[in-house]
Motif scaffolding. Structure first.
Motif, PDB file in Angstrom:
ATOM      1  N   GLY A  17       1.961  29.828   5.540  1.00 42.12           N
ATOM      2  CA  GLY A  17       2.574  30.456   4.383  1.00 42.12           C
ATOM      3  C   GLY A  17       2.180  31.911   4.235  1.00 42.12           C
ATOM      4  O   GLY A  17       1.483  32.495   5.079  1.00 42.12           O
ATOM      5  N   GLU A  18       2.633  32.503   3.145  1.00 43.71           N
ATOM      6  CA  GLU A  18       2.352  33.919   2.899  1.00 43.71           C
ATOM      7  C   GLU A  18       0.842  34.155   2.738  1.00 43.71           C
ATOM      8  O   GLU A  18       0.121  33.310   2.220  1.00 43.71           O
ATOM      9  N   GLY A  19       0.396  35.316   3.213  1.00 42.63           N
ATOM     10  CA  GLY A  19      -0.999  35.687   3.059  1.00 42.63           C
ATOM     11  C   GLY A  19      -1.715  35.874   4.386  1.00 42.63           C
ATOM     12  O   GLY A  19      -1.099  35.971   5.450  1.00 42.63           O
ATOM     13  N   PHE A  20      -3.050  35.911   4.308  1.00 43.05           N
ATOM     14  CA  PHE A  20      -3.910  36.209   5.459  1.00 43.05           C
ATOM     15  C   PHE A  20      -4.349  34.912   6.132  1.00 43.05           C
ATOM     16  O   PHE A  20      -4.715  33.939   5.482  1.00 43.05           O
TER      17      PHE A  20
ATOM     18  N   GLU B  55      11.757  34.940   8.953  1.00 42.06           N
ATOM     19  CA  GLU B  55      12.158  35.206   7.572  1.00 42.06           C
ATOM     20  C   GLU B  55      12.814  33.940   7.021  1.00 42.06           C
ATOM     21  O   GLU B  55      13.766  33.422   7.614  1.00 42.06           O
ATOM     22  N   VAL B  56      12.305  33.462   5.881  1.00 38.12           N
ATOM     23  CA  VAL B  56      12.813  32.201   5.331  1.00 38.12           C
ATOM     24  C   VAL B  56      13.525  32.391   3.995  1.00 38.12           C
ATOM     25  O   VAL B  56      13.976  31.414   3.393  1.00 38.12           O
ATOM     26  N   ARG B  57      13.638  33.628   3.530  1.00 40.69           N
ATOM     27  CA  ARG B  57      14.451  33.868   2.337  1.00 40.69           C
ATOM     28  C   ARG B  57      15.932  33.880   2.732  1.00 40.69           C
ATOM     29  O   ARG B  57      16.263  33.960   3.915  1.00 40.69           O
ATOM     30  N   ARG B  58      16.814  33.801   1.741  1.00 37.09           N
ATOM     31  CA  ARG B  58      18.239  33.779   2.043  1.00 37.09           C
ATOM     32  C   ARG B  58      18.689  35.112   2.631  1.00 37.09           C
ATOM     33  O   ARG B  58      18.352  36.183   2.139  1.00 37.09           O
ATOM     34  N   GLN B  59      19.472  35.019   3.694  1.00 35.23           N
ATOM     35  CA  GLN B  59      19.972  36.192   4.393  1.00 35.23           C
ATOM     36  C   GLN B  59      21.499  36.155   4.434  1.00 35.23           C
ATOM     37  O   GLN B  59      22.109  35.104   4.259  1.00 35.23           O
TER      38      GLN B  59
ATOM     39  N   TYR C  61      22.647  32.197   4.504  1.00 33.82           N
ATOM     40  CA  TYR C  61      21.919  31.172   5.246  1.00 33.82           C
ATOM     41  C   TYR C  61      20.421  31.449   5.209  1.00 33.82           C
ATOM     42  O   TYR C  61      19.974  32.549   4.827  1.00 33.82           O
ATOM     43  N   LYS C  62      19.637  30.457   5.641  1.00 32.25           N
ATOM     44  CA  LYS C  62      18.196  30.618   5.814  1.00 32.25           C
ATOM     45  C   LYS C  62      17.684  29.455   6.654  1.00 32.25           C
ATOM     46  O   LYS C  62      18.294  28.374   6.673  1.00 32.25           O
ATOM     47  N   PRO C  63      16.584  29.646   7.368  1.00 27.86           N
ATOM     48  CA  PRO C  63      15.978  28.519   8.093  1.00 27.86           C
ATOM     49  C   PRO C  63      15.439  27.498   7.095  1.00 27.86           C
ATOM     50  O   PRO C  63      14.997  27.856   6.005  1.00 27.86           O
ATOM     51  N   ARG C  64      15.483  26.243   7.474  1.00 28.87           N
ATOM     52  CA  ARG C  64      14.890  25.193   6.625  1.00 28.87           C
ATOM     53  C   ARG C  64      13.373  25.304   6.738  1.00 28.87           C
ATOM     54  O   ARG C  64      12.802  25.136   7.811  1.00 28.87           O
ATOM     55  N   TYR C  65      12.730  25.574   5.616  1.00 26.67           N
ATOM     56  CA  TYR C  65      11.326  25.996   5.619  1.00 26.67           C
ATOM     57  C   TYR C  65      10.412  25.038   6.381  1.00 26.67           C
ATOM     58  O   TYR C  65       9.682  25.461   7.287  1.00 26.67           O
ATOM     59  N   ASN C  66      10.430  23.777   6.044  1.00 32.74           N
ATOM     60  CA  ASN C  66       9.500  22.829   6.664  1.00 32.74           C
ATOM     61  C   ASN C  66       9.844  22.509   8.117  1.00 32.74           C
ATOM     62  O   ASN C  66       9.066  21.847   8.805  1.00 32.74           O
ATOM     63  N   ASP C  67      11.028  22.952   8.571  1.00 42.36           N
ATOM     64  CA  ASP C  67      11.447  22.678   9.949  1.00 42.36           C
ATOM     65  C   ASP C  67      11.484  23.936  10.813  1.00 42.36           C
ATOM     66  O   ASP C  67      12.114  23.955  11.872  1.00 42.36           O
ATOM     67  N   VAL C  68      10.807  24.987  10.368  1.00 46.03           N
ATOM     68  CA  VAL C  68      10.815  26.232  11.139  1.00 46.03           C
ATOM     69  C   VAL C  68      10.208  26.013  12.526  1.00 46.03           C
ATOM     70  O   VAL C  68      10.663  26.585  13.526  1.00 46.03           O
TER      71      VAL C  68
ATOM     72  N   TYR D 140      18.450  22.576  11.674  1.00 41.08           N
ATOM     73  CA  TYR D 140      17.333  23.149  10.913  1.00 41.08           C
ATOM     74  C   TYR D 140      17.720  24.459  10.210  1.00 41.08           C
ATOM     75  O   TYR D 140      16.873  25.321   9.971  1.00 41.08           O
ATOM     76  N   ILE D 141      19.008  24.600   9.876  1.00 42.42           N
ATOM     77  CA  ILE D 141      19.497  25.791   9.180  1.00 42.42           C
ATOM     78  C   ILE D 141      20.186  25.347   7.893  1.00 42.42           C
ATOM     79  O   ILE D 141      20.993  24.419   7.901  1.00 42.42           O
ATOM     80  N   GLU D 142      19.870  26.027   6.791  1.00 42.15           N
ATOM     81  CA  GLU D 142      20.548  25.765   5.521  1.00 42.15           C
ATOM     82  C   GLU D 142      21.651  26.797   5.321  1.00 42.15           C
ATOM     83  O   GLU D 142      21.391  28.009   5.346  1.00 42.15           O
ATOM     84  N   LEU D 143      22.878  26.319   5.137  1.00 42.57           N
ATOM     85  CA  LEU D 143      24.016  27.199   4.887  1.00 42.57           C
ATOM     86  C   LEU D 143      24.390  27.080   3.415  1.00 42.57           C
ATOM     87  O   LEU D 143      24.792  26.010   2.950  1.00 42.57           O
TER      88      LEU D 143
END
Length: 271
Positions: free
Chosen positions: A53-56, A69-73, A97-104, A164-167
């Motif tokens: 996830g986000e961060g260090f 990138e997993v935000r909507r594009q 669209y965006k990638p399905r987060y848990n299936d990246v 694994y893509i959300e439309l």
């Protein structure tokens, strides 16, 4: 300048090596991104755990992290497609669209970072050709844009449901026809509009004429009934009533001279 103690050299070397390891191992995931971990000595792409996830993050220097990138594009695309009668149509569309987060991780392992070119774009183009091919240029130009937009979305979504893509949406922004076809359609639509206006005026005039005819017929029937009900005796009585009312007027002097042929009094003179 004093020389470093013998024990100090290994310490310095160790600190340098540690600094290099930390630099190579430090990964920062920005907002709207997710990291796919690849373990060089641990089975490759990690797919059975959530992405980084986000961060260090600190990872072993021999491992790799692929950032998605997993935000909507939004994807813009211009396509040449054929209508049902074989005419070239240019379709301007965009997809959210965006990638399905848990299936990246699975997306990276099975398709790769260029999933847009490998999966999404070809699918949208194929769906657009299939859908537009069902309609005539007239339908595409006038009333069917929302329909083809919805159908392209549904067909694309059905094909990529296991990729694994959300439309989220497909928008048809413009449909461009050949100029000759566009002009012919506009002329036809104008003629149809003029025809509808003429029919409306004709119906309105017909209804107005019918209204006048009904009103005239009603008046004629009323007069006929009234004429049939008026006898000489009724007319004489009405005349007497009117004469009496007139004689009561303060502005009149009534002199009864005799009677007319109808037997009604004759009134002469006034102030």
């Amino acid at each position: 300048m004093e020389k470093l103690p013998k024990i100090g050299v290994p310490v310095v070397i160790g600190l340098v090596i540690l600094l290099v390891i930390i630099t190579k191992s430090a990964i920062t995931i920005d907002s709207g991104e997710a990291g796919v971990l690849y373990k060089t000595f641990g089975g490759g792409v990690v797919t059975d755990e959530p992405p980084l996830g986000e961060g260090f993050h600190l990872v072993a220097p021999w491992n790799k992290v692929y950032v998605y990138e997993v935000r909507r594009q939004e994807l813009f695309e211009k396509m040449k497609v054929l209508s049902s009668n074989g005419l070239d149509i240019q379709l301007d569309a965009s997809a959210w669209y965006k990638p399905r987060y848990n299936d990246v991780g699975k997306l990276h392992q099975e398709i790769g970072e260029d999933y847009l070119q490998r999966i999404l774009l070809p699918t949208i183009r194929s769906a657009a050709r299939s859908v537009v091919g069902r309609y005539t240029p007239e339908q595409l130009y006038s009333s069917k844009r929302d329909a083809i937009q919805s159908e392209i979305f549904e067909e694309t979504k059905k094909i990529i449901k296991d990729q694994y893509i959300e439309l989220d949406e497909i928008l048809v922004r413009d449909v461009t026809l050949p100029n000759t076809i566009k002009e012919a359609i506009e002329r036809k639509l104008k003629q149809e509009q003029e025809s509808l206006e003429y029919e409306f005026r004709l119906v309105t005039a017909t209804k107005e004429a019918e209204k006048v005819r009904i009103e005239a017929q009603g008046k004629a029937d009323a007069n006929k009934i009234l004429s049939a009900s008026l006898t000489d005796k009724i007319l004489q009585d009405k005349g007497i009533d009117a004469t009496i009312e007139l004689s009561k007027s303060p502005n009149s002097k009534v002199i009864v001279v005799g009677s007319g042929e109808s037997g009604l009094p004759l009134i002469l003179g006034n102030n």
